[in-house]
Design a protein around this motif. Structure first.
Motif, PDB file in Angstrom:
ATOM      1  N   LEU A   4     -71.033  70.551  -1.776  1.00 17.25           N
ATOM      2  CA  LEU A   4     -71.382  69.960  -0.489  1.00 17.25           C
ATOM      3  C   LEU A   4     -70.153  69.414   0.235  1.00 17.25           C
ATOM      4  N   SER A   5     -69.237  68.806  -0.493  1.00 14.86           N
ATOM      5  CA  SER A   5     -68.007  68.317   0.136  1.00 14.86           C
ATOM      6  C   SER A   5     -67.229  69.472   0.741  1.00 14.86           C
ATOM      7  N   ASP A   6     -67.163  70.588   0.000  1.00 10.81           N
ATOM      8  CA  ASP A   6     -66.455  71.762   0.494  1.00 10.81           C
ATOM      9  C   ASP A   6     -67.109  72.345   1.731  1.00 10.81           C
ATOM     10  N   VAL A   7     -68.436  72.340   1.766  1.00 10.79           N
ATOM     11  CA  VAL A   7     -69.149  72.878   2.924  1.00 10.79           C
ATOM     12  C   VAL A   7     -68.742  72.128   4.184  1.00 10.79           C
ATOM     13  N   ILE A   8     -68.682  70.802   4.101  1.00 16.44           N
ATOM     14  CA  ILE A   8     -68.301  69.994   5.258  1.00 16.44           C
ATOM     15  C   ILE A   8     -66.852  70.240   5.627  1.00 16.44           C
ATOM     16  N   ALA A   9     -65.966  70.255   4.629  1.00 17.73           N
ATOM     17  CA  ALA A   9     -64.542  70.472   4.900  1.00 17.73           C
ATOM     18  C   ALA A   9     -64.302  71.849   5.508  1.00 17.73           C
ATOM     19  N   LEU A  10     -65.076  72.833   5.089  1.00 24.47           N
ATOM     20  CA  LEU A  10     -64.885  74.198   5.585  1.00 24.47           C
ATOM     21  C   LEU A  10     -65.326  74.342   7.026  1.00 24.47           C
ATOM     22  N   MET A  11     -66.467  73.753   7.381  1.00 26.40           N
ATOM     23  CA  MET A  11     -67.078  74.044   8.661  1.00 26.40           C
ATOM     24  C   MET A  11     -66.747  73.061   9.772  1.00 26.40           C
ATOM     25  N   ARG A  12     -66.580  71.773   9.455  1.00 24.62           N
ATOM     26  CA  ARG A  12     -66.416  70.802  10.529  1.00 24.62           C
ATOM     27  C   ARG A  12     -65.044  70.932  11.165  1.00 24.62           C
ATOM     28  N   THR A  13     -65.012  70.916  12.491  1.00 26.63           N
ATOM     29  CA  THR A  13     -63.764  70.982  13.234  1.00 26.63           C
ATOM     30  C   THR A  13     -63.689  69.785  14.186  1.00 26.63           C
ATOM     31  N   GLY A  14     -62.490  69.280  14.404  1.00 17.12           N
ATOM     32  CA  GLY A  14     -62.327  68.152  15.316  1.00 17.12           C
ATOM     33  C   GLY A  14     -62.975  66.890  14.772  1.00 17.12           C
ATOM     34  N   SER A  15     -63.123  65.906  15.637  1.00  9.24           N
ATOM     35  CA  SER A  15     -63.716  64.627  15.251  1.00  9.24           C
ATOM     36  C   SER A  15     -65.191  64.590  15.618  1.00  9.24           C
ATOM     37  N   PRO A  16     -66.029  63.999  14.766  1.00  6.44           N
ATOM     38  CA  PRO A  16     -67.436  63.843  15.129  1.00  6.44           C
ATOM     39  C   PRO A  16     -67.576  62.810  16.233  1.00  6.44           C
ATOM     40  N   ARG A  17     -68.743  62.751  16.853  1.00 10.24           N
ATOM     41  CA  ARG A  17     -69.002  61.782  17.923  1.00 10.24           C
ATOM     42  C   ARG A  17     -70.278  61.017  17.589  1.00 10.24           C
ATOM     43  N   SER A  18     -70.339  59.770  17.993  1.00  8.58           N
ATOM     44  CA  SER A  18     -71.528  58.973  17.710  1.00  8.58           C
ATOM     45  C   SER A  18     -71.726  57.929  18.794  1.00  8.58           C
ATOM     46  N   ALA A  19     -72.954  57.429  18.888  1.00 10.97           N
ATOM     47  CA  ALA A  19     -73.272  56.404  19.880  1.00 10.97           C
ATOM     48  C   ALA A  19     -74.458  55.584  19.391  1.00 10.97           C
ATOM     49  N   ARG A  20     -74.415  54.308  19.725  1.00 11.70           N
ATOM     50  CA  ARG A  20     -75.539  53.408  19.463  1.00 11.70           C
ATOM     51  C   ARG A  20     -76.105  53.042  20.825  1.00 11.70           C
ATOM     52  N   VAL A  21     -77.356  53.414  21.076  1.00 17.92           N
ATOM     53  CA  VAL A  21     -77.940  53.245  22.410  1.00 17.92           C
ATOM     54  C   VAL A  21     -79.223  52.423  22.318  1.00 17.92           C
TER      55      VAL A  21
END
Length: 312
Positions: A4-21
């Motif tokens: 699972l760690s490898d799956v994330i490292a392989l596919m994710r690009t750039g920085s994630p984004r988040s918001a509390r609304v």
């Protein structure tokens, strides 16, 4: 690294984004489809309704997590009958910053709902089959034994976004990665994952096959043989090959080749290491052998791939 760690490292690009609304009823917001992404919503306070493009609205309460592995569009509202507003910008726009906090008042003094939302850019060209097999939407209700670590990550992320302190950028980015991993872990370890997903859920739950996958992902450069892998799984060579193929969808050595080359693409993106060094790191004894295998898989030589797909 484990699977699972490898799956994330392989596919994710750039920085994630988040918001509390914070939304004050009545409110409704559409979240458009964003191809090449994954998104989530978590109810921190109050209640809301998830309105999918197809199917009936789904009531959500505090602690509920909704995850969209392929960036499908949907809407959220205080009531299924409330009109939904169209978005004003791309939710993953890099210009918006890593995280945000906002309060949006409705036309009346209605009840407040607080949502934690976010998204991840994914490279669809390197999609791991463990994610391809996921449904378009995963709903993890808080009342169905939401894992302790997932709840803790949600609470920490919400607090960090609401009251940023020194080091918040690093903390939030790390918590978002944790949240994504915990969502996937909760799904695959829960009853819904075992019933709804195909071979990969069973593979990760199978002690022998899981041990083999873990070993391959931790050391892709090792000269693995089917006999050695079968011994790790506690099975004969033929029984292991049959079981692995049934669950993973390809023979053991074919999967290892695919994973080595996928890992190589990540290394080319993340470092300026020479191709010979990358070839060695993923188990090839020569740059020539690596180049031939890479071209068979991706249709281009690794040098060209690096120039065109991984611009400096």
């Amino acid at each position: 690294m484990d699977v699972l760690s490898d799956v994330i490292a392989l596919m994710r690009t750039g920085s994630p984004r988040s918001a509390r609304v914070e939304w004050r009823a009545p409110w409704g917001q559409r979240f458009p489809s964003v191809p090449g992404s994954a998104g989530f919503q978590v109810v921190l306070r109050g209640s809301s309704w998830l309105i999918p493009p197809d199917g009936d609205p789904i009531p959500l309460s505090v602690g509920d997590v909704v995850f969209f592995p392929r960036g499908h569009g949907y809407a959220m509202a205080d009531s299924p009958s409330t009109p939904v507003a169209e978005p004003e910008c791309d939710p993953l726009d890099d210009g918006l910053g890593l995280f945000a906090s906002a309060s949006i008042d409705g036309p009346t003094d209605g009840p407040v709902t607080v949502l934690l939302c976010g998204g991840y850019r994914l490279d669809q060209g390197r999609a791991h089959p463990v994610l391809i097999e996921l449904p378009d939407m995963i709903h993890l209700p808080a009342g169905l034994g939401l894992q302790t670590e997932l709840r803790a990550a949600v609470e920490a992320l919400g607090a960090e976004i609401q009251r940023p302190r020194l080091g918040a950028d690093t903390v939030v980015a790390s918590l978002l990665d944790l949240l994504l991993l915990y969502i996937l872990r909760a799904w695959f370890e829960g009853e819904h994952g075992q019933c709804s997903v195909g071979g990969w859920a069973q593979a990760l739950a199978d002690p022998g096959i899981s041990a083999v996958l873990d070993a391959v992902h931790r050391d892709p450069a090792h000269p693995w043989t089917v006999q050695e892998l079968g011994a790790r799984a506690g099975l004969s060579r033929s029984a292991f090959s049959r079981r692995f193929g049934e669950l993973i969808g390809r023979p053991p050595l074919a999967y290892i080749t695919w994973w080595r080359l996928a890992t190589a693409t990540r290394l080319m993106r993340e470092s300026a290491a020479p191709l010979a060094e990358i070839a060695s790191a993923v188990g090839y004894t020569s740059e020539f052998a690596f180049a031939n295998a890479f071209k068979r898989e991706y249709g281009v030589a690794p040098g060209r791939y690096r120039r065109e797909i991984c611009p400096a």
